[in-house]
Enzyme design. Structure first.
Site, PDB file in Angstrom:
ATOM      1  N   LYS A  84       0.814  -1.217   0.000  1.00 36.28           N
ATOM      2  CA  LYS A  84       0.000   0.000   0.000  1.00 36.28           C
ATOM      3  C   LYS A  84       0.847   1.266   0.000  1.00 36.28           C
ATOM      4  O   LYS A  84       0.389   2.324  -0.414  1.00 36.28           O
ATOM      5  CB  LYS A  84      -0.984  -0.025   1.160  1.00 36.28           C
TER       6      LYS A  84
HETATM    7  C1  LIG Z   1      -4.502  -4.591   1.156  1.00 35.46           C
HETATM    8  C2  LIG Z   1      -3.727  -5.850   1.069  1.00 35.46           C
HETATM    9  C3  LIG Z   1      -4.059  -6.875   0.146  1.00 35.46           C
HETATM   10  C4  LIG Z   1      -5.271  -6.817  -0.766  1.00 35.46           C
HETATM   11  O1  LIG Z   1      -5.168  -5.814  -1.747  1.00 35.46           O
HETATM   12  P1  LIG Z   1      -6.477  -5.302  -2.513  1.00 35.46           P
HETATM   13  O2  LIG Z   1      -6.056  -4.156  -3.356  1.00 35.46           O
HETATM   14  O3  LIG Z   1      -7.457  -4.892  -1.423  1.00 35.46           O
HETATM   15  O4  LIG Z   1      -7.011  -6.438  -3.315  1.00 35.46           O
HETATM   16  C5  LIG Z   1      -3.229  -7.990   0.079  1.00 35.46           C
HETATM   17  N1  LIG Z   1      -2.152  -8.119   0.894  1.00 35.46           N
HETATM   18  C6  LIG Z   1      -1.828  -7.170   1.802  1.00 35.46           C
HETATM   19  C7  LIG Z   1      -0.634  -7.377   2.666  1.00 35.46           C
HETATM   20  C8  LIG Z   1      -2.591  -5.999   1.925  1.00 35.46           C
HETATM   21  O5  LIG Z   1      -2.248  -5.058   2.839  1.00 35.46           O
END
Ligand SMILES: *Cc1c(COP(=O)(O)O)cnc(C)c1O
Length: 462
Positions: A112
């Site tokens: 993120k």
């Molecule tokens: C947010 C997240 C996901 C999922 O990503 P999306 O964009 O919501 O599909 C997968 N792995 C981790 C570690 C995350 O923080």
């Protein structure tokens, strides 16, 4: 570049307005009116460039006139200085034709950061041009909140408040939110669970007086600017393995469908992606949908990959919009049916979706076994989310087409689950080793919108 709502009833907006508003006023999600394409020559030219320059060339056509090229370049450069790996998103080979794309070298150790860091810089740039301030309020079960605080701390035109469920997140996740000392950052421990925090957030956005008074803005995963920044690593990985002159496939641990949707945009820009594989945990609404069982809600079952414990994938609305050829009326109908439990897809849209996305589901036991296997075969520790991507990716490997599995978080973010799976305790990277010693700054508040709103009013910079 103009953006339109998936429900067809909101104004077309520029990139900056889409970024600042988050959700469209008709309840839909913004998507680009048309998707720019790059030629093979333009893709090939990216292969030797550094990550920041690839990001600039991919993002530029989506951003339009409101942000100048110099400002965009500057935002991107600043965004990635906090990453600890010079390649930003390095590839590691784990098997014949199978690669891991490491997306956890950012400041909060999850993918993120790739989007949130750029979005923080772009918010600051656009707000200072407009001489405006906003108040960002978010609700988090862990990763989004820490990425947001890290991205927005110290920015002049933004106050950021993050609500998390008191005593219900990991130690590392909490400390990443409570140890920033900047005055514009506010961690709020709410008496309640994640659903309570999300319901409070909804209340705030529906209270138009409060919303306008404090200039409320949202940075959750439906914000288009976050999707945009995530397109870049699909491109950087593919071109370093031979695209555009060779196809590649991606396996993506998926929750809210934001990350894999960025892969769809990369493919629509002309990047030769063979398969986009949706990898889910036991909360498998997407896998059920893509295997012909309709899109129906179930109760969320807590898992060892908590960032994917989601029953309604908010960004899936964007995929449905493209599968229904941009028909907003159909999307409105489907979303109403979803409120009442779910819906079945008709023949053609189902065909479009299953041509575009493959899928697989991984149980808790299989996740643990994968963590242990990869440690023994490769000496690599995976976080549970990344293990799910690797497991499903392996089942879709094909000769001659590299499979790239996205590693979405560092194992040290989920130390208990990793230790139970393989007996090894993952340690934090050196630059974070003192996290346990840093002073915490947090305020505990009851599950009550009125007192949280007055706390926010009192604490925003005037
Ligand atoms: C947010 C997240 C996901 C999922 O990503 P999306 O964009 O919501 O599909 C997968 N792995 C981790 C570690 C995350 O923080």
């Amino acid at each position: 570049m103009k953006y339109i709502s998936t429900r067809g009833k909101a104004d077309e907006l520029s990139f900056e307005d889409v970024m600042l508003s988050g959700l469209a006023r008709d309840g839909g999600l913004y998507v680009p009116k048309e998707i720019p394409r790059l030629s093979d020559i333009e893709f090939a030219a990216l292969a030797n460039l550094e990550y920041e320059e690839i990001a600039f060339r991919i993002m530029r056509p989506f951003v339009g006139q409101g942000v100048t090229e110099n400002i965009l370049r500057d935002c991107i450069r600043r965004a990635y200085t906090s990453f600890s790996h010079p390649a930003r998103a390095p590839l590691v080979q784990i098997d014949h034709g199978h690669f891991l794309l490491e997306l956890f070298h950012g400041p909060t150790l999850a993918f993120k950061d790739f989007a949130m860091q750029v979005v923080g810089q772009l918010f600051q740039a656009v707000l200072s041009m407009r001489n405006k301030r906003v108040t960002i309020v978010g609700a988090t079960s862990g990763d989004t909140g820490s990425a947001a605080i890290e991205a927005f701390r110290g920015l002049k035109n933004v106050d950021v408040f993050v609500m998390y469920p008191h005593d219900r997140i990991s130690d590392v996740q909490r400390r990443q939110m409570t140890t920033s000392q900047e005055a514009n950052v506010h961690a709020l421990a709410i008496d309640g669970d994640f659903d309570v925090c999300q319901a409070l957030l909804k209340d705030f956005f529906n209270d138009f007086n409060f919303r306008d008074e404090v200039g409320l803005a949202a940075i959750n995963s439906i914000n288009w600017a976050r999707v945009l920044a995530q397109i870049v690593y699909y491109v950087s990985a593919a071109v370093s393995l031979g695209a555009p002159y060779r196809q590649v496939s991606f396996s993506v641990p998926t929750g809210n469908f934001g990350d894999i949707f960025a892969g769809f945009i990369a493919k629509s820009m002309g990047l030769p992606i063979k398969d986009l594989v949706v990898a889910t945990n036991q909360n498998d609404i997407l896998h059920r949908c893509l295997t012909g069982h309709g899109y129906f809600k179930n109760a969320t079952k807590p898992s060892i990959s908590p960032s994917m414990d989601i029953q309604i994938s908010s960004n899936f609305e964007r995929a449905l919009f493209f599968a229904h050829k941009g028909d907003g009326e159909v999307i409105i109908r489907l979303m109403n049916e979803l409120q009442r439990g779910g819906f079945h897809l008709s023949h053609d849209p189902f065909q479009v979706l299953t041509d575009m996305y493959k899928s697989g589901r991984v149980s808790e036991d299989e996740t643990q076994a994968t963590i242990s296997n990869i440690l023994h075969e490769n000496g690599i520790l995976l976080c549970p989310h990344s293990a799910i991507g690797v497991r499903v990716g392996k089942s879709f490997c094909e000769a001659g087409i590299p499979m790239i599995s996205l590693a979405t978080a560092h194992p040290a973010k989920f130390p208990k689950a990793v230790q139970v799976a393989c007996g090894v305790h993952p340690s934090l990277p050196a630059r974070m080793a003192d996290l346990q010693q840093r002073p915490e700054r947090v305020i505990q508040l009851p599950n009550d919108s009125v007192s949280i709103q007055s706390h926010i009013r009192r604490n925003i910079a005037k």
